[in-house]
Design a protein around this motif. Structure first.
Motif, PDB file in Angstrom:
ATOM      1  N   LEU A 365      24.050   9.237  48.828  1.00  0.00           N
ATOM      2  CA  LEU A 365      24.772  10.498  48.983  1.00  0.00           C
ATOM      3  C   LEU A 365      25.106  11.079  47.616  1.00  0.00           C
ATOM      4  O   LEU A 365      24.915  12.257  47.357  1.00  0.00           O
ATOM      5  N   LEU A 369      24.588  14.730  46.105  1.00  0.00           N
ATOM      6  CA  LEU A 369      25.788  15.570  46.096  1.00  0.00           C
ATOM      7  C   LEU A 369      26.430  15.650  44.714  1.00  0.00           C
ATOM      8  O   LEU A 369      27.268  16.503  44.471  1.00  0.00           O
ATOM      9  N   HIS A 372      30.995  14.595  41.982  1.00  0.00           N
ATOM     10  CA  HIS A 372      32.194  15.192  42.567  1.00  0.00           C
ATOM     11  C   HIS A 372      31.965  15.676  43.985  1.00  0.00           C
ATOM     12  O   HIS A 372      32.868  16.211  44.607  1.00  0.00           O
ATOM     13  N   GLY A 373      30.770  15.517  44.498  1.00  0.00           N
ATOM     14  CA  GLY A 373      30.483  16.001  45.847  1.00  0.00           C
ATOM     15  C   GLY A 373      31.002  15.065  46.917  1.00  0.00           C
ATOM     16  O   GLY A 373      31.008  15.402  48.095  1.00  0.00           O
ATOM     17  N   LEU A 374      31.416  13.893  46.497  1.00  0.00           N
ATOM     18  CA  LEU A 374      31.789  12.854  47.450  1.00  0.00           C
ATOM     19  C   LEU A 374      33.056  12.183  46.928  1.00  0.00           C
ATOM     20  O   LEU A 374      33.068  11.721  45.803  1.00  0.00           O
ATOM     21  N   SER A 375      34.111  12.168  47.737  1.00  0.00           N
ATOM     22  CA  SER A 375      35.357  11.619  47.217  1.00  0.00           C
ATOM     23  C   SER A 375      36.149  10.906  48.290  1.00  0.00           C
ATOM     24  O   SER A 375      35.910  11.085  49.475  1.00  0.00           O
ATOM     25  N   GLY A 376      37.102  10.152  47.808  1.00  0.00           N
ATOM     26  CA  GLY A 376      38.150   9.661  48.666  1.00  0.00           C
ATOM     27  C   GLY A 376      39.405  10.452  48.325  1.00  0.00           C
ATOM     28  O   GLY A 376      39.400  11.281  47.423  1.00  0.00           O
ATOM     29  N   PRO A 394      35.360   7.141  46.227  1.00  0.00           N
ATOM     30  CA  PRO A 394      35.490   6.535  47.553  1.00  0.00           C
ATOM     31  C   PRO A 394      35.752   5.038  47.433  1.00  0.00           C
ATOM     32  O   PRO A 394      35.191   4.381  46.571  1.00  0.00           O
TER      33      PRO A 394
ATOM     34  N   LEU B 104      38.204   6.151  53.869  1.00  0.00           N
ATOM     35  CA  LEU B 104      37.928   7.545  54.209  1.00  0.00           C
ATOM     36  C   LEU B 104      37.080   8.175  53.107  1.00  0.00           C
ATOM     37  O   LEU B 104      37.373   8.022  51.931  1.00  0.00           O
ATOM     38  N   VAL B 106      35.291  11.864  51.945  1.00  0.00           N
ATOM     39  CA  VAL B 106      35.188  13.298  52.191  1.00  0.00           C
ATOM     40  C   VAL B 106      33.993  13.839  51.422  1.00  0.00           C
ATOM     41  O   VAL B 106      33.882  13.616  50.217  1.00  0.00           O
TER      42      VAL B 106
END
Lengths: 477, 220
Positions: A365, A369, A372-376, A394, B104, B106
């Motif tokens: 991913l 992405l 910074h396209g994928l975070s917690g 994440p 979780l 996002v």
């Protein structure tokens, strides 16, 4: 000074090295292929593939002659930088069997095996394992061994093995003089004297040899017989992996690039394996043909490790996104690695190995992405509600002890609203902070209902700007 | 008897066979909200099929209704993915609802939300996936792709439309319209038309009592 008596050197000779180096980045090598070099202003075939040799192309032929014999022949000029890097690869393979490795350019590697021989249970199993490993990596070698490194190199060219100095000298004496690869003037002088075996040359008195053929030849013979030590530069695998591969023809086609990546990643895997390292981040630079700045690509792994297929897939994803402004002529890879090893953990409860699959999914991913396209999400211990949360990587664990009413949805930026449309239900919660820095603010937070019946998180700001704002939405049942 | 049993077995073997009201119940996951479980056809969020949520306005329960499920998944260390939400999910509220934020994820790149959701579903690793299609028209093909991917995921999958988006012809198992309250309207259900179409939480007696007390105090 002669070296210790119990040394045993193994020479690895890769006759095809120039050919392999020149053609290594082609997805499809033509059947008739060769590599040529310069010899006195002429292009001369250095090496030819098996099919080309069958067709009559032989090393030493002028390129024109070779093309006349086999018109379909494709020949590339010799690429010495690629050869050097391939020789490193050979040395890396040798490093797996011994910690004392010496490069003998252009196409030989020597390693001391007296100690490792015992580990493998003899010379034959060691040589077989080593050859099989190298063959698997696309580097077929010929071997030879002797107690003296220089002689081991010579023996590798001829496939000779000698355990002691006595047998070594015997075998050396039996070699033709042409095996010594002397320069042309020396060779002509020797054959002019009617000499054609090494033994015949050694029978001549040393001062006589020096007078007639120059002092260099005597030194060479002393080294070969093990009577004089040759200086050796021990080779060690580099601390950091870095590899530059040039594409046979500049291209912006991703399949051509991926083929080169496959080659490079195979080598990197070998390096990681030998150095006992795990990959954390791969940095790639694509060099443009038009000389513009290089294009950087980065692949980070959530868990250090190495899986060639997975890495290629990540690179393919990155390339998919990339619009190449120009054709690429070379790629350079460098690896960030760690020696910290975390073996894949099987999930105790479900039994399947999701411990590895989940980081792999995150990597995939993130490759498309971006970082910074994928975070917690994590709460922050901060009074200002805008700063009471932040994006994190994440999987970051966090702790939250806040029990004040906070909404399920936050607006990225509070939005001005009209007081008349709101019915205040809970509050106020006075927040007055930031007087110690430049961002002083004083607000009263309320839970309110709008005309549609939604529960909103609104505030009445007194400072720095006067007004009512929506900051979030409560949508819990 | 034996003939009947084998016929039943044969019919059960084909989940795609339409059998009117007597259709075999599809596997579901409990929503964690009693009134919702009770009201939803099948008794929970469908598994292996899409559930579409159509909020009339943003913040009508599209996240709040999922919180008990998300809490349950993350407490079992099953990752939960929210792909492309228009607003920021509040970490404090989620943590208070029992969501373990560590599990979780996002997806903030809204344009890639559909792709990311599809990857997550195909991996079969996620406890639940909710995806907000990027603003603008939603292609039927995109939703069909999600449906195919959802079949490989063990948990419920939600497609949440923006208030101004109209959903394409449905391939989902369940389509719910949401209004503030939250008040839920079942727009489409896998078991065909159902009796009570409107759902909402039972009026909570605690609040009533509180209101009564306030009222009583003011009357004094």
């Amino acid at each position: 000074m002669p070296g210790p008596r119990n040394e045993r050197w193994l020479g690895l000779y890769c006759p095809q090295l120039p050919l392999l180096a020149a053609w290594q980045c082609d997805p499809q090598v033509p059947e008739l292929h060769a590599v040529h070099g310069h010899d006195r202003g002429r292009h001369v075939i250095l090496h030819a593939g098996a099919a080309a040799r069958r067709a009559g192309v032989a090393p030493g032929q002028p390129l024109g002659t070779a093309l006349a014999i086999a018109p379909a022949l494709q020949s590339r000029p010799r690429h010495s930088r690629a050869e050097a890097s391939l020789l490193e690869q050979l040395a890396l393979g040798a490093w797996q069997a011994s910690s004392h490795v010496v490069q003998a350019p252009p196409d030989c590697v020597l390693l001391e095996i007296a100690g490792s021989r015992r580990l493998y249970g003899g010379l034959r199993p060691l040589v077989e394992t080593l050859c099989a490993n190298l063959e698997q990596r696309g580097l077929p070698v010929r071997t030879g061994s002797a107690p003296v490194p220089v002689t081991a190199r010579l023996f590798a060219l001829h496939g000779l093995h000698a355990a002691g100095r006595g047998t070594m000298r015997e075998k050396l004496h039996g070699l033709p003089l042409s095996a010594l690869a002397l320069d042309d003037s020396q060779a002509r002088a020797l054959s002019g004297c009617g000499l054609d075996r090494v033994a015949q040359l050694l029978r001549l008195p040393a001062p006589e040899r020096a007078r007639r053929f120059g002092p260099e030849l005597n030194r060479r013979l002393l080294c070969l017989e093990g009577r004089q030590a040759t200086p050796l530069a021990a080779w060690q695998p580099p601390r950091r992996f870095r590899l530059r591969l040039e594409l046979p023809a500049a291209s912006s086609d991703s399949s051509a690039l991926l083929f080169v990546f496959r080659r490079a990643i195979g080598r990197m895997a070998h390096w990681l394996d030998v150095r006992d390292q795990a990959l954390t981040r791969l940095r790639v630079s694509l060099y443009r043909e038009d000389g513009g700045g290089s294009i950087p690509l980065e692949v980070g792994l959530s868990r250090p490790g190495m899986d060639e297929e997975r890495l290629l897939e990540l690179l393919a994803l990155k390339l998919e996104d990339l619009e190449l402004p120009a054709a690429v002529e070379a790629v350079e890879l460098s690896a960030d690695s760690t020696d910290e090893h975390r073996p894949p953990q099987a999930d105790l409860w479900s039994g399947n190995n999701r411990g590895d699959a989940w980081p792999a999914l995150l990597d995939r991913l993130r490759a498309r992405l971006g970082e910074h396209g994928l975070s917690g999400l994590a709460p922050e211990p901060e009074h200002r509600p805008e700063k009471a949360w932040r994006w994190v990587a994440p999987g970051t664990s966090s702790h939250c002890e806040d029990d004040r009413p906070r909404p399920t949805w936050l607006l990225p930026v509070p939005r001005p609203c009209r007081r008349e449309n709101l019915r205040l239900e809970e509050g106020p919660e006075r927040i007055e902070v930031g007087w110690w820095d430049e961002q002083a603010c004083r607000r009263d937070y309320f839970v309110a209902r709008d005309r549609h019946g939604r529960r909103l998180w609104v505030f009445h700001e007194h400072r720095p700007r006067e007004g009512w704002f929506i900051h979030g939405l409560f949508d819990q049942a | 008897m034996s003939v009947h049993a084998s016929l039943e077995q044969l019919l059960n073997r084909r989940p795609d066979l339409w059998r009117g009201r007597a259709r075999r119940s599809l596997p579901v996951a409990a929503t964690g909200l009693g009134w919702l479980d009770h009201g939803l056809p099948g008794g929970g969020w469908p598994l292996g099929r899409l559930t579409e949520l159509l909020p009339r306005l943003s913040g009508c329960g599209e996240l709040g209704l999922l919180l008990p499920l998300l809490a349950r998944c993350t407490q079992r260390a099953e990752p939960v993915v929210l792909a492309g939400p228009a607003l920021v999910p509040g970490p404090q509220a989620m943590a208070r609802a029992g969501v373990v934020l560590e599990h979780l994820v996002v997806v903030r790149e809204a344009d890639e939300a559909l792709w990311a959701a599809e990857q997550c579903l195909k991996s079969g690793l996620c406890g639940s996936v909710a995806v907000w299609p990027p603003a603008g028209r939603v292609a039927e093909k995109a939703v069909r792709r999600l449906q195919l991917a959802a079949e490989q995921s063990p948990g419920p999958t939600f497609v949440i439309y923006r208030p101004d988006q109209s959903p394409p012809p449905s391939v989902s198992a369940l389509r719910l319209g949401l209004r503030p309250g939250p008040e839920i309207e079942v727009l489409r259900s896998p078991a065909g038309p159902i009796d009570s179409k409107r759902l909402g939480p039972d009026p909570e007696p605690v609040i009533e009592l509180e209101r009564y007390r306030r009222h009583a105090r003011s009357a004094q």
